[in-house]
Design an enzyme around this catalytic site. Sequence first.
Site, PDB file in Angstrom:
ATOM      1  N   GLU A  87       9.490   1.222  10.913  1.00 32.06           N
ATOM      2  CA  GLU A  87      10.546   2.214  10.749  1.00 32.06           C
ATOM      3  C   GLU A  87       9.850   3.557  10.860  1.00 32.06           C
ATOM      4  OE1 GLU A  87      12.519   5.074   9.719  1.00 32.06           O
ATOM      5  OE2 GLU A  87      12.389   4.369   7.649  1.00 32.06           O
ATOM      6  N   LYS A 106       0.858  -1.182   0.000  1.00 32.66           N
ATOM      7  CA  LYS A 106       0.000   0.000   0.000  1.00 32.66           C
ATOM      8  C   LYS A 106       0.898   1.237   0.000  1.00 32.66           C
ATOM      9  CE  LYS A 106      -1.969   2.958   2.101  1.00 32.66           C
ATOM     10  NZ  LYS A 106      -1.979   4.457   1.873  1.00 32.66           N
ATOM     11  N   GLU A 119       3.179   8.127  15.305  1.00 36.81           N
ATOM     12  CA  GLU A 119       1.757   8.136  15.671  1.00 36.81           C
ATOM     13  C   GLU A 119       0.995   7.040  14.925  1.00 36.81           C
ATOM     14  OE1 GLU A 119       3.642  11.892  16.588  1.00 36.81           O
ATOM     15  OE2 GLU A 119       3.489  10.785  14.710  1.00 36.81           O
ATOM     16  N   CYS A 123      13.400  10.900   7.579  1.00 38.60           N
ATOM     17  CA  CYS A 123      13.228  10.465   8.972  1.00 38.60           C
ATOM     18  C   CYS A 123      14.499  10.611   9.789  1.00 38.60           C
ATOM     19  CB  CYS A 123      12.710   9.033   9.022  1.00 38.60           C
ATOM     20  SG  CYS A 123      13.703   7.869   8.065  1.00 38.60           S
ATOM     21  N   GLU A 127       9.023  15.962  15.698  1.00 38.89           N
ATOM     22  CA  GLU A 127       9.510  15.821  14.320  1.00 38.89           C
ATOM     23  C   GLU A 127       8.723  16.747  13.402  1.00 38.89           C
ATOM     24  OE1 GLU A 127      10.804  12.198  11.401  1.00 38.89           O
ATOM     25  OE2 GLU A 127       8.839  12.036  12.339  1.00 38.89           O
TER      26      GLU A 127
END
Length: 495
Positions: free
Chosen positions: A269, A194, A250, A302, A399
């Site tokens: 990850e 996906k 989240e 990230c 972040e």
Amino acid sequence: MTVTVDKNVEEFTTTARQLFIDGQWVPAASGKTFQTPDPATGETLAHVAEGDAEDIDRAVRAARKAFDDGPWGRITPSERGKIIWRIGDLILEHADELAQLESLDNGKPFAAARAGDIPASADLFHYMAGWATKIEGNTINISAPYLPGANFHTYTLREPVGVVGQIIPWNFPLMMAAWKLGPALTTGNTVVLKPAEQTPLTALRLAELIAEAGVPDGVVNVVTGFGETAGAALAAHDLVDKIAFTGSTEVGRLIVQAATGNLKRVSLELGGKSPNIVFNDASPQAVEGAANAIFFNHGQNCVAGSRLFVQQDRFDEVVEGVARIASSIRLGPGLDEDTEMGPLVSDEQLRRVTGYLESGKNEGATAVSGGGRHGDKGYFVQPTVLTNTRPEMKVVREEIFGPVVVAAPFQSLDEIAAIANDTPYGLGAGIWTQDISKAHALAKKIRAGTVWINCYNVTDAAQPFGGFKQSGWGREMGHEVLEAYTEVKAVTAQL
């Protein structure tokens, strides 16, 4: 000058894209489609099928059948490796086309995608192809002291997990698909992928190349759609044996909750708020390195070095240098050859990043460079350096996922490890010093999955990647990733 759009790219974006299920291109069961925008303009780039739970169920059942009854599990490891290698070759053969699709859909400069994302994606398949013939078990001399005189032959088998659901992000769409698909295929699994709803196009084009490479029907299925429908259904499906997710912390928590129904295996990850530490004795290259650590891929990375710590004597020099680089970066559409930084991926991301900038300034931070939106068309944000921050500020703790770095001074080696580790994340970190002993001593103290010394953002297919703490579970790439896609079976025979 603008890169001339490839005729195949033009045809691909102007034709409504469908779902790839069991080797066939099919519309969503609901008949719905959604628009994916060009982030440089906000205008519609392409129309894509909007898969939901029913489409996920069709794809999972196709993958289940392909795993249980199809030829994928019966072909030799050597044959499987050759097919996977061919996927890498096809990516390189269509490199310009894929780079243009990536640039249009994600916003990143064509040159960056062509030089980085595309060859790295091909290399991942090439690297993983070699592992197909090297997945091995062990023999064990067991004692069984409670059965005196008995003799046993015990060995282990390493087998594929089964049907794997994979959910990937929008910041490196093709490369994240490769990171997920490569190890899953080389270990003999079948997959339902996906892609992010913001950037579905290269995953769909990759599905065509996967079929061309000779992967049997049903082994790889691609369902486009939204996270709250298609993604949630995939994470919860009882016929899925494992879910692999890359994205925010989240959403990672939601993935874990959804996976509890059949206790499927989960690898994650997730996010980061990575420290980048510059000592007084760092070489002048540290300034450019610190800028690259945060502004690479528009900060939508990230492991972005979003917390810059500079030893006191060099603080003003390094911050001024990074700010000067930030102010000189040329922003523009990804297909403009002069562009050094493209737009953020979406209007939602634009609002998120500018919201953090407003929060920082309202709490007293100073923008040494940038600090706001760039222009009034598309999703552009100025590369930004913030100083006068405090540890409790949102811009320091959370972040941002944009081209925004917070800079603060530090005094000594003794204090910086605790400062660097003062975060719920642990994905990446950078250290800049000419004292290699000091660098390695600090690297051992930092709780992060990757620590770079006098470099940043260096990854490789042979190098494990993943995080500590709330940055995730498990590792991508390297031989370590094979453990995430295999089960170990022990067999004991009495002789």
